[in-house]
Write a protein that holds these residues in place. Structure first.
Motif, short mmCIF file in Angstrom:
data_model
loop_
_atom_site.label_atom_id
_atom_site.label_comp_id
_atom_site.label_asym_id
_atom_site.label_seq_id
_atom_site.Cartn_x
_atom_site.Cartn_y
_atom_site.Cartn_z
N SER A 164 0.81 -1.22 0.00
CA SER A 164 0.00 0.00 0.00
C SER A 164 0.84 1.27 0.00
O SER A 164 0.49 2.27 -0.62
CB SER A 164 -0.95 0.00 1.20
N MET A 165 1.97 1.25 0.71
CA MET A 165 2.83 2.43 0.75
C MET A 165 3.43 2.72 -0.62
O MET A 165 3.46 3.87 -1.07
CB MET A 165 3.96 2.24 1.78
N GLU A 166 3.92 1.68 -1.30
CA GLU A 166 4.47 1.85 -2.65
C GLU A 166 3.37 2.32 -3.60
O GLU A 166 3.62 3.12 -4.49
CB GLU A 166 5.07 0.53 -3.16
N LEU A 167 2.17 1.80 -3.42
CA LEU A 167 1.05 2.19 -4.29
C LEU A 167 0.81 3.69 -4.19
O LEU A 167 0.64 4.37 -5.21
CB LEU A 167 -0.20 1.41 -3.89
N ILE A 168 0.79 4.21 -2.97
CA ILE A 168 0.58 5.65 -2.76
C ILE A 168 1.73 6.45 -3.37
O ILE A 168 1.52 7.48 -4.03
CB ILE A 168 0.45 5.96 -1.25
N GLU A 169 2.97 5.99 -3.15
CA GLU A 169 4.13 6.69 -3.68
C GLU A 169 4.11 6.73 -5.20
O GLU A 169 4.36 7.77 -5.81
CB GLU A 169 5.41 6.01 -3.19
N ILE A 170 3.84 5.57 -5.81
CA ILE A 170 3.83 5.48 -7.28
C ILE A 170 2.72 6.34 -7.86
O ILE A 170 2.91 7.03 -8.86
CB ILE A 170 3.69 4.01 -7.73
N PHE A 171 1.54 6.32 -7.21
CA PHE A 171 0.43 7.13 -7.70
C PHE A 171 0.79 8.61 -7.65
O PHE A 171 0.57 9.35 -8.62
CB PHE A 171 -0.83 6.88 -6.86
#
Length: 263
Positions: A164-171
């Motif tokens: 989830s953290m990577e998802l937020i960062e990538i978005f």
């Protein structure tokens, strides 16, 4: 009012047609051409070219008097686009060369797809069509025009996330990156080659050096990318002020603009 409704209706219908055509048939078309040419790279280009047909038709319906190259902003100077992108991304090239090793697992076809093919076609879809059409041919301002295209651009990169953290960062990174590319595209007098080459060089340096497995990156990976972004902004601002060229995007044009400001 009815003209605006008609424009937006055609625009939305055209994109929805493209979206589902791409969703359901891209992989099948790619596989078909891969079996013919025995090349993943050629198949990728052919699949993109065919699935883009709905966007080409939509653009011609919306602006029948303009050429395809003009509609997709490919009629501008390739040299200017290349020069800005190459000089602007020099901090990435130099910095990555210092802090990272050259990757030993480079596949030429995959490199082609992730740099040349992806940069060219993604800029046509997200910058030239989704953002450019709205900003050039309607009264929508910069922020209003980039919202849809940037959200979708960010969404298509979420597959790279592992948590989830990577998802937020990538978005966040890809959304802001889309806004930055759109700003360059517009401020360079709608020269899509500037965005294409910038996209290409950023992807290229990320691929040939062992920077990171996804766009979230790391300290040095993101540091030199930020330096490149600041350098590109500085080059554009300096050039415009030196030559007394007005900026396309101003505070008054963030949400809407006058008819005179349209391309």
């Amino acid at each position: 009012m009815s003209k605006n409704i008609g424009f937006f209706s055609i625009f939305i219908l055209g994109f929805i047609t493209y979206y589902f055509f791409d969703l359901f048939y891209f992989k099948n078309i790619q596989q078909f051409f891969k079996e013919i040419f025995h090349s993943k790279a050629i198949a990728h280009v052919m699949a993109y070219t065919i699935t883009l047909i709905p966007l080409v038709i939509t653009s011609k319906i919306l602006s029948p008097t303009k050429s395809i190259s003009s509609l997709f902003s490919l009629d501008k100077s390739i040299i200017k686009g290349f020069t800005l992108a190459f000089l602007g991304t020099s901090p990435m090239l130099i910095g990555y060369g210092i802090h990272f090793k050259i990757s030993t697992a480079i596949n030429i076809e995959s490199l082609f797809i992730n740099t040349i093919s992806s940069a060219f076609f993604e800029e046509i879809i997200f910058r030239a069509f989704l953002i450019g059409t709205l900003y050039r041919f309607t009264r929508l301002g910069f922020l209003s025009s980039i919202l849809l295209g940037s959200l979708l651009f960010a969404q298509v990169h979420l597959y790279q996330s592992q948590n989830s953290m990577e998802l937020i960062e990538i978005f966040a990174i890809t959304f802001l990156g889309s806004a930055f590319f759109a700003w360059i595209y517009i401020e360079q007098s709608f020269n899509l080659w500037s965005a294409i080459f910038l996209h290409f060089f950023m992807n290229l340096y990320w691929e040939i050096f062992t920077v990171s497995e996804n766009v979230a990156g790391n300290l040095y990976g993101n540091l030199y990318k930020l330096l490149s972004i600041f350098l590109i902004i500085a080059i554009i601002v300096y050039y415009k002020r030196k030559n007394k060229i007005p900026f396309q995007i101003t505070w008054r044009m963030l949400f809407s603009k006058s008819t005179e400001a349209q391309s």
